[in-house]
Design a protein around this motif. Structure first.
Motif, mmCIF file in Angstrom:
data_model
loop_
_atom_site.group_PDB
_atom_site.id
_atom_site.type_symbol
_atom_site.label_atom_id
_atom_site.label_comp_id
_atom_site.label_asym_id
_atom_site.label_seq_id
_atom_site.Cartn_x
_atom_site.Cartn_y
_atom_site.Cartn_z
ATOM 1 N N THR A 36 12.730 12.766 14.605
ATOM 2 C CA THR A 36 11.768 11.606 14.680
ATOM 3 C C THR A 36 11.248 11.407 16.133
ATOM 4 O O THR A 36 10.106 10.797 15.999
ATOM 5 N N THR A 37 11.862 11.637 17.016
ATOM 6 C CA THR A 37 11.092 11.329 18.547
ATOM 7 C C THR A 37 9.790 12.312 18.570
ATOM 8 O O THR A 37 9.123 12.058 19.049
ATOM 9 N N LEU A 38 9.993 13.615 17.907
ATOM 10 C CA LEU A 38 8.806 14.512 18.079
ATOM 11 C C LEU A 38 7.578 13.968 17.364
ATOM 12 O O LEU A 38 6.459 13.989 17.601
ATOM 13 N N PRO A 61 -5.515 11.817 6.940
ATOM 14 C CA PRO A 61 -4.284 10.803 7.174
ATOM 15 C C PRO A 61 -3.269 11.437 8.145
ATOM 16 O O PRO A 61 -2.173 11.739 7.549
ATOM 17 N N LEU A 62 -3.305 11.624 9.382
ATOM 18 C CA LEU A 62 -2.397 12.284 10.227
ATOM 19 C C LEU A 62 -1.115 11.504 10.295
ATOM 20 O O LEU A 62 0.107 12.169 10.176
ATOM 21 N N CYS A 87 2.387 13.089 8.975
ATOM 22 C CA CYS A 87 3.591 13.312 9.808
ATOM 23 C C CYS A 87 4.711 12.683 9.415
ATOM 24 O O CYS A 87 5.951 13.274 9.312
ATOM 25 N N GLN A 88 4.741 11.510 9.003
ATOM 26 C CA GLN A 88 5.810 10.674 8.105
ATOM 27 C C GLN A 88 6.498 11.441 7.121
ATOM 28 O O GLN A 88 7.497 11.549 6.845
ATOM 29 N N MET A 89 5.649 11.963 6.278
ATOM 30 C CA MET A 89 6.039 12.802 4.942
ATOM 31 C C MET A 89 6.850 14.163 5.433
ATOM 32 O O MET A 89 7.914 14.403 4.963
ATOM 33 N N VAL A 90 6.327 14.581 6.600
ATOM 34 C CA VAL A 90 6.873 16.006 7.075
ATOM 35 C C VAL A 90 8.361 15.490 7.564
ATOM 36 O O VAL A 90 9.470 16.237 7.331
ATOM 37 N N LEU A 91 8.427 14.309 8.394
ATOM 38 C CA LEU A 91 9.770 13.814 8.833
ATOM 39 C C LEU A 91 10.612 13.521 7.811
ATOM 40 O O LEU A 91 11.872 14.123 7.852
ATOM 41 N N MET A 92 9.910 12.915 6.683
ATOM 42 C CA MET A 92 11.339 12.693 5.399
ATOM 43 C C MET A 92 11.741 13.941 5.036
ATOM 44 O O MET A 92 12.741 13.987 4.343
ATOM 45 N N GLY A 93 10.554 14.934 4.799
ATOM 46 C CA GLY A 93 10.978 16.047 4.284
ATOM 47 C C GLY A 93 12.140 16.890 4.956
ATOM 48 O O GLY A 93 13.155 17.471 4.373
ATOM 49 N N CYS A 94 12.129 16.937 6.376
ATOM 50 C CA CYS A 94 12.905 17.732 7.380
ATOM 51 C C CYS A 94 14.195 16.814 7.266
ATOM 52 O O CYS A 94 15.337 17.602 7.264
ATOM 53 N N PHE A 145 8.318 5.010 0.439
ATOM 54 C CA PHE A 145 7.333 5.886 1.024
ATOM 55 C C PHE A 145 6.671 6.432 -0.233
ATOM 56 O O PHE A 145 5.223 6.665 -0.200
ATOM 57 N N LEU A 146 7.123 7.328 -0.942
ATOM 58 C CA LEU A 146 6.648 8.228 -2.025
ATOM 59 C C LEU A 146 5.798 7.262 -2.862
ATOM 60 O O LEU A 146 4.756 7.498 -3.209
ATOM 61 N N LYS A 147 6.432 6.185 -3.302
ATOM 62 C CA LYS A 147 5.744 5.097 -3.892
ATOM 63 C C LYS A 147 4.157 4.590 -3.150
ATOM 64 O O LYS A 147 3.218 4.609 -3.783
ATOM 65 N N PHE A 148 4.556 4.599 -1.632
ATOM 66 C CA PHE A 148 3.134 4.075 -1.343
ATOM 67 C C PHE A 148 2.210 5.202 -0.873
ATOM 68 O O PHE A 148 0.989 5.042 -1.331
ATOM 69 N N TYR A 149 2.793 6.372 -0.851
ATOM 70 C CA TYR A 149 1.948 7.540 -0.610
ATOM 71 C C TYR A 149 1.091 8.066 -1.837
ATOM 72 O O TYR A 149 -0.218 8.246 -1.952
ATOM 73 N N VAL A 150 1.806 7.648 -3.155
ATOM 74 C CA VAL A 150 1.130 8.170 -4.538
ATOM 75 C C VAL A 150 0.015 7.251 -4.815
ATOM 76 O O VAL A 150 -1.169 7.558 -5.087
ATOM 77 N N LYS A 151 0.256 5.970 -4.298
ATOM 78 C CA LYS A 151 -0.731 4.540 -4.391
ATOM 79 C C LYS A 151 -1.979 5.081 -3.621
ATOM 80 O O LYS A 151 -2.982 4.900 -3.951
ATOM 81 N N MET A 152 -1.675 5.556 -2.156
ATOM 82 C CA MET A 152 -2.656 5.836 -1.419
ATOM 83 C C MET A 152 -3.687 6.861 -1.922
ATOM 84 O O MET A 152 -4.962 6.771 -1.859
ATOM 85 N N VAL A 153 -2.950 7.940 -2.425
ATOM 86 C CA VAL A 153 -3.738 9.101 -2.777
ATOM 87 C C VAL A 153 -4.452 8.847 -4.243
ATOM 88 O O VAL A 153 -5.691 8.997 -4.498
ATOM 89 N N SER A 154 -3.936 7.756 -5.001
ATOM 90 C CA SER A 154 -4.471 7.387 -6.136
ATOM 91 C C SER A 154 -5.785 6.512 -5.934
ATOM 92 O O SER A 154 -6.834 6.461 -6.538
#
Length: 285
Positions: free
Chosen positions: A186-188, A210-211, A215-222, A261-270
Protein backbone atom coordinates in the motif's frame (compact mmCIF):
# COMPACT_ATOMS: atom_id res chain seq x y z
CA UNK A 1 27.30 6.94 7.28
CA UNK A 2 24.04 8.27 5.89
CA UNK A 3 22.62 4.76 5.41
CA UNK A 4 23.48 3.76 8.98
CA UNK A 5 21.87 6.97 10.30
CA UNK A 6 18.67 6.29 8.33
CA UNK A 7 18.65 2.68 9.51
CA UNK A 8 18.96 3.83 13.11
CA UNK A 9 16.11 6.34 12.91
CA UNK A 10 13.86 4.01 10.90
CA UNK A 11 14.36 0.73 12.75
CA UNK A 12 16.79 0.95 15.70
CA UNK A 13 15.59 4.02 17.60
CA UNK A 14 14.48 3.17 21.17
CA UNK A 15 10.99 4.62 20.59
CA UNK A 16 10.56 2.19 17.69
CA UNK A 17 12.01 -0.88 19.38
CA UNK A 18 10.09 -0.28 22.64
CA UNK A 19 6.76 0.59 21.00
CA UNK A 20 3.67 -1.08 22.41
CA UNK A 21 0.07 -0.69 21.18
CA UNK A 22 -1.87 0.34 24.27
CA UNK A 23 -5.30 1.87 24.77
CA UNK A 24 -3.86 3.98 27.58
CA UNK A 25 -0.71 5.24 25.81
CA UNK A 26 -1.29 5.15 22.03
CA UNK A 27 -3.30 8.05 20.61
CA UNK A 28 -6.39 6.93 18.69
CA UNK A 29 -6.18 3.36 19.98
CA UNK A 30 -9.71 2.98 21.41
CA UNK A 31 -12.77 1.59 19.66
CA UNK A 32 -14.74 4.71 20.57
CA UNK A 33 -12.15 6.93 18.88
CA UNK A 34 -12.17 4.75 15.75
CA UNK A 35 -15.94 4.78 15.28
CA UNK A 36 -16.37 8.45 16.22
CA UNK A 37 -13.58 9.58 13.86
CA UNK A 38 -14.99 7.61 10.91
CA UNK A 39 -18.49 8.90 11.68
CA UNK A 40 -17.13 12.47 11.87
CA UNK A 41 -15.33 12.02 8.55
CA UNK A 42 -18.49 10.81 6.79
CA UNK A 43 -20.64 13.52 8.40
CA UNK A 44 -18.28 16.37 7.48
CA UNK A 45 -17.95 15.14 3.89
CA UNK A 46 -21.73 14.92 3.42
CA UNK A 47 -22.28 18.24 5.19
CA UNK A 48 -19.69 20.02 3.04
CA UNK A 49 -21.26 18.64 -0.13
CA UNK A 50 -24.71 19.75 1.03
CA UNK A 51 -23.56 23.28 1.96
CA UNK A 52 -21.79 23.76 -1.37
CA UNK A 53 -24.90 22.60 -3.23
CA UNK A 54 -26.94 25.06 -1.18
CA UNK A 55 -24.81 28.19 -1.55
CA UNK A 56 -22.87 27.75 -4.80
CA UNK A 57 -23.91 27.08 -8.36
CA UNK A 58 -23.57 23.52 -9.55
CA UNK A 59 -20.82 24.19 -12.10
CA UNK A 60 -18.77 26.45 -9.82
CA UNK A 61 -15.77 24.94 -8.02
CA UNK A 62 -13.69 26.24 -5.12
CA UNK A 63 -10.08 27.13 -5.89
CA UNK A 64 -7.63 25.56 -3.45
CA UNK A 65 -4.38 26.83 -4.94
CA UNK A 66 -1.32 24.73 -4.10
CA UNK A 67 -2.95 22.94 -1.13
CA UNK A 68 -3.79 19.66 -3.00
CA UNK A 69 -0.26 19.51 -4.47
CA UNK A 70 1.30 20.07 -1.04
CA UNK A 71 -0.94 17.35 0.41
CA UNK A 72 0.07 14.94 -2.38
CA UNK A 73 3.77 15.63 -1.80
CA UNK A 74 3.33 15.14 1.96
CA UNK A 75 1.48 11.84 1.49
CA UNK A 76 4.11 10.62 -0.97
CA UNK A 77 6.91 11.37 1.50
CA UNK A 78 4.99 9.85 4.45
CA UNK A 79 4.20 6.70 2.45
CA UNK A 80 7.82 6.33 1.29
CA UNK A 81 9.02 6.77 4.89
CA UNK A 82 6.62 4.11 6.20
CA UNK A 83 7.66 1.77 3.37
CA UNK A 84 11.36 2.18 4.18
CA UNK A 85 10.71 1.95 7.93
CA UNK A 86 8.69 -1.26 7.88
CA UNK A 87 11.04 -2.82 5.31
CA UNK A 88 14.10 -2.17 7.48
CA UNK A 89 12.20 -3.14 10.64
CA UNK A 90 11.06 -6.43 9.11
CA UNK A 91 14.63 -7.21 8.05
CA UNK A 92 15.84 -6.50 11.62
CA UNK A 93 13.11 -8.66 13.18
CA UNK A 94 13.92 -11.54 10.81
CA UNK A 95 17.64 -11.22 11.49
CA UNK A 96 17.15 -11.20 15.28
CA UNK A 97 14.71 -14.13 15.36
CA UNK A 98 16.50 -16.63 13.11
CA UNK A 99 16.61 -19.05 16.01
CA UNK A 100 12.80 -18.99 16.15
CA UNK A 101 12.52 -19.70 12.42
CA UNK A 102 14.91 -22.65 12.71
CA UNK A 103 13.07 -24.06 15.70
CA UNK A 104 9.61 -23.76 14.16
CA UNK A 105 10.76 -24.56 10.60
CA UNK A 106 9.33 -21.27 9.36
CA UNK A 107 10.68 -19.17 6.52
CA UNK A 108 10.81 -15.34 6.67
CA UNK A 109 8.21 -15.16 3.87
CA UNK A 110 5.83 -17.34 5.88
CA UNK A 111 6.30 -14.99 8.84
CA UNK A 112 5.43 -12.01 6.66
CA UNK A 113 2.15 -13.69 5.73
CA UNK A 114 1.36 -15.53 8.95
CA UNK A 115 2.32 -14.33 12.44
CA UNK A 116 2.68 -17.18 14.97
CA UNK A 117 -0.01 -17.52 17.63
CA UNK A 118 0.60 -15.33 20.66
CA UNK A 119 2.15 -12.43 18.71
CA UNK A 120 1.67 -9.17 20.59
CA UNK A 121 1.39 -5.68 19.02
CA UNK A 122 4.77 -4.37 20.12
CA UNK A 123 8.15 -3.67 18.59
CA UNK A 124 9.41 -2.28 15.29
CA UNK A 125 6.84 -3.68 12.85
CA UNK A 126 3.87 -2.58 14.94
CA UNK A 127 5.33 0.89 15.38
CA UNK A 128 5.17 1.41 11.63
CA UNK A 129 1.78 -0.24 11.50
CA UNK A 130 0.65 2.42 14.01
CA UNK A 131 2.16 5.21 11.89
CA UNK A 132 0.35 3.77 8.87
CA UNK A 133 -2.92 3.83 10.85
CA UNK A 134 -2.40 7.49 11.75
CA UNK A 135 -1.55 8.37 8.14
CA UNK A 136 -5.02 7.20 7.09
CA UNK A 137 -6.48 10.32 8.75
CA UNK A 138 -4.18 12.55 6.68
CA UNK A 139 -5.22 10.57 3.60
CA UNK A 140 -8.88 11.42 4.30
CA UNK A 141 -8.25 15.10 3.54
CA UNK A 142 -8.23 14.31 -0.18
CA UNK A 143 -11.98 13.61 0.01
CA UNK A 144 -12.65 17.23 0.94
CA UNK A 145 -10.40 18.48 -1.87
CA UNK A 146 -12.45 16.40 -4.31
CA UNK A 147 -15.72 17.81 -3.01
CA UNK A 148 -14.47 21.41 -3.16
CA UNK A 149 -12.85 21.20 -6.60
CA UNK A 150 -15.13 18.80 -8.47
CA UNK A 151 -18.36 19.61 -6.62
CA UNK A 152 -19.26 15.95 -6.30
CA UNK A 153 -19.00 13.31 -3.65
CA UNK A 154 -17.55 9.89 -4.53
CA UNK A 155 -19.14 7.26 -2.29
CA UNK A 156 -16.49 4.69 -3.21
CA UNK A 157 -13.86 7.09 -1.87
CA UNK A 158 -15.76 7.48 1.40
CA UNK A 159 -16.22 3.72 1.72
CA UNK A 160 -12.62 2.91 0.80
CA UNK A 161 -11.07 5.42 3.23
CA UNK A 162 -13.35 4.33 6.07
CA UNK A 163 -12.65 0.63 5.51
CA UNK A 164 -8.88 1.07 5.20
CA UNK A 165 -8.81 3.06 8.45
CA UNK A 166 -10.89 0.38 10.16
CA UNK A 167 -8.75 -2.51 8.89
CA UNK A 168 -5.49 -0.78 9.87
CA UNK A 169 -6.92 -0.50 13.40
CA UNK A 170 -7.73 -4.23 13.37
CA UNK A 171 -4.15 -5.02 12.38
CA UNK A 172 -2.92 -3.44 15.59
CA UNK A 173 -5.73 -4.50 17.90
CA UNK A 174 -5.51 -8.20 17.00
CA UNK A 175 -1.86 -8.46 15.84
CA UNK A 176 -3.29 -9.60 12.55
CA UNK A 177 -1.27 -11.66 10.09
CA UNK A 178 -0.46 -10.33 6.59
CA UNK A 179 -0.27 -6.69 7.69
CA UNK A 180 3.46 -6.32 6.92
CA UNK A 181 3.04 -7.15 3.23
CA UNK A 182 -0.20 -5.15 3.06
CA UNK A 183 1.54 -2.05 4.40
CA UNK A 184 4.53 -2.56 2.09
CA UNK A 185 2.31 -2.86 -1.00
CA UNK A 186 0.00 0.00 0.00
CA UNK A 187 2.72 2.49 0.91
CA UNK A 188 4.72 1.67 -2.22
CA UNK A 189 1.69 2.30 -4.43
CA UNK A 190 0.69 5.42 -2.44
CA UNK A 191 4.17 6.93 -2.75
CA UNK A 192 4.01 6.48 -6.55
CA UNK A 193 0.37 7.63 -6.91
CA UNK A 194 0.74 10.70 -4.70
CA UNK A 195 4.07 11.55 -6.29
CA UNK A 196 2.32 11.44 -9.67
CA UNK A 197 -0.53 13.60 -8.36
CA UNK A 198 2.01 16.14 -7.12
CA UNK A 199 3.73 16.00 -10.53
CA UNK A 200 0.50 16.77 -12.39
CA UNK A 201 -0.66 19.17 -9.66
CA UNK A 202 2.21 21.57 -10.35
CA UNK A 203 1.44 21.59 -14.07
CA UNK A 204 3.80 18.90 -15.40
CA UNK A 205 2.54 16.54 -18.17
CA UNK A 206 0.42 13.54 -17.19
CA UNK A 207 0.89 9.92 -18.26
CA UNK A 208 -0.64 8.63 -21.49
CA UNK A 209 -2.52 5.92 -19.56
CA UNK A 210 -4.58 5.89 -16.31
CA UNK A 211 -1.62 5.41 -13.96
CA UNK A 212 -3.56 5.87 -10.71
CA UNK A 213 -6.28 3.34 -11.59
CA UNK A 214 -3.74 0.80 -12.88
CA UNK A 215 -1.65 1.13 -9.71
CA UNK A 216 -4.74 0.52 -7.59
CA UNK A 217 -5.60 -2.51 -9.70
CA UNK A 218 -2.08 -3.94 -9.17
CA UNK A 219 -2.37 -3.29 -5.41
CA UNK A 220 -5.68 -5.12 -5.14
CA UNK A 221 -4.32 -8.01 -7.20
CA UNK A 222 -1.30 -8.38 -4.89
CA UNK A 223 -3.55 -8.23 -1.81
CA UNK A 224 -5.80 -10.93 -3.26
CA UNK A 225 -2.87 -13.27 -3.90
CA UNK A 226 -1.52 -12.69 -0.37
CA UNK A 227 -4.95 -13.33 1.18
CA UNK A 228 -4.98 -16.73 -0.54
CA UNK A 229 -1.47 -17.35 0.82
CA UNK A 230 -2.57 -16.55 4.38
CA UNK A 231 -5.52 -18.93 4.09
CA UNK A 232 -3.31 -21.77 2.84
CA UNK A 233 -0.70 -21.21 5.55
CA UNK A 234 -3.35 -21.09 8.27
CA UNK A 235 -4.50 -24.61 7.43
CA UNK A 236 -1.04 -25.99 6.62
CA UNK A 237 0.76 -24.53 9.62
CA UNK A 238 0.54 -26.19 13.00
CA UNK A 239 -1.55 -23.89 15.23
CA UNK A 240 -2.59 -21.52 12.44
CA UNK A 241 -2.01 -17.79 12.05
CA UNK A 242 -2.46 -15.11 14.68
CA UNK A 243 -5.52 -12.83 14.42
CA UNK A 244 -7.26 -15.07 11.90
CA UNK A 245 -10.76 -13.96 12.92
CA UNK A 246 -9.89 -10.33 12.29
CA UNK A 247 -8.29 -11.45 9.01
CA UNK A 248 -11.55 -13.12 7.92
CA UNK A 249 -13.50 -9.93 8.65
CA UNK A 250 -10.79 -7.91 6.87
CA UNK A 251 -11.03 -10.23 3.85
CA UNK A 252 -14.79 -9.67 3.59
CA UNK A 253 -14.30 -5.89 3.62
CA UNK A 254 -11.48 -6.12 1.06
CA UNK A 255 -13.71 -8.31 -1.11
CA UNK A 256 -16.40 -5.61 -1.05
CA UNK A 257 -13.83 -2.97 -2.02
CA UNK A 258 -12.53 -5.17 -4.84
CA UNK A 259 -16.02 -5.69 -6.27
CA UNK A 260 -16.82 -1.96 -6.14
CA UNK A 261 -13.49 -1.10 -7.74
CA UNK A 262 -13.96 -3.67 -10.52
CA UNK A 263 -17.39 -2.20 -11.21
CA UNK A 264 -15.84 1.27 -11.43
CA UNK A 265 -12.98 0.01 -13.63
CA UNK A 266 -15.31 -1.79 -16.08
CA UNK A 267 -17.49 1.34 -16.30
CA UNK A 268 -14.44 3.52 -16.96
CA UNK A 269 -13.18 1.22 -19.76
CA UNK A 270 -16.68 1.00 -21.24
CA UNK A 271 -17.08 4.80 -21.24
CA UNK A 272 -13.69 5.22 -22.94
CA UNK A 273 -14.65 2.78 -25.68
CA UNK A 274 -17.96 4.56 -26.23
CA UNK A 275 -16.17 7.91 -26.52
CA UNK A 276 -13.65 6.41 -28.93
CA UNK A 277 -16.37 4.96 -31.16
CA UNK A 278 -18.24 8.28 -31.02
CA UNK A 279 -15.14 10.15 -32.20
CA UNK A 280 -14.60 7.67 -35.05
CA UNK A 281 -18.23 8.00 -36.11
CA UNK A 282 -17.96 11.79 -36.08
CA UNK A 283 -14.84 11.68 -38.29
CA UNK A 284 -16.57 9.37 -40.79
CA UNK A 285 -19.56 11.69 -40.98
Amino acid sequence: MMISTLTYYLSEHPSIINFRWSHAQSWGSTWSFLFSSIALYLTLALLLHFLLSLFLRRNRSVSLGPIPAVHSLSMSVISATIFAGILLSSASEIRETRWFFRRTKTTPFQWLLCFPLGTRPSGRVFFWSYIFYLSRFVHMLRTFFTILRRRRIIFFQLFYNSILTFTSFLWLEFSQSFQVLAILFTTLVCSVVYGYRFWTGIGLPSACFPLVVNCQMVLMGCNLVCHVGVLLLHFMKNGGCNGIRAWVFNSVLNGAILLLFLKFYVKMVSDKRKNKFAKLATKEL
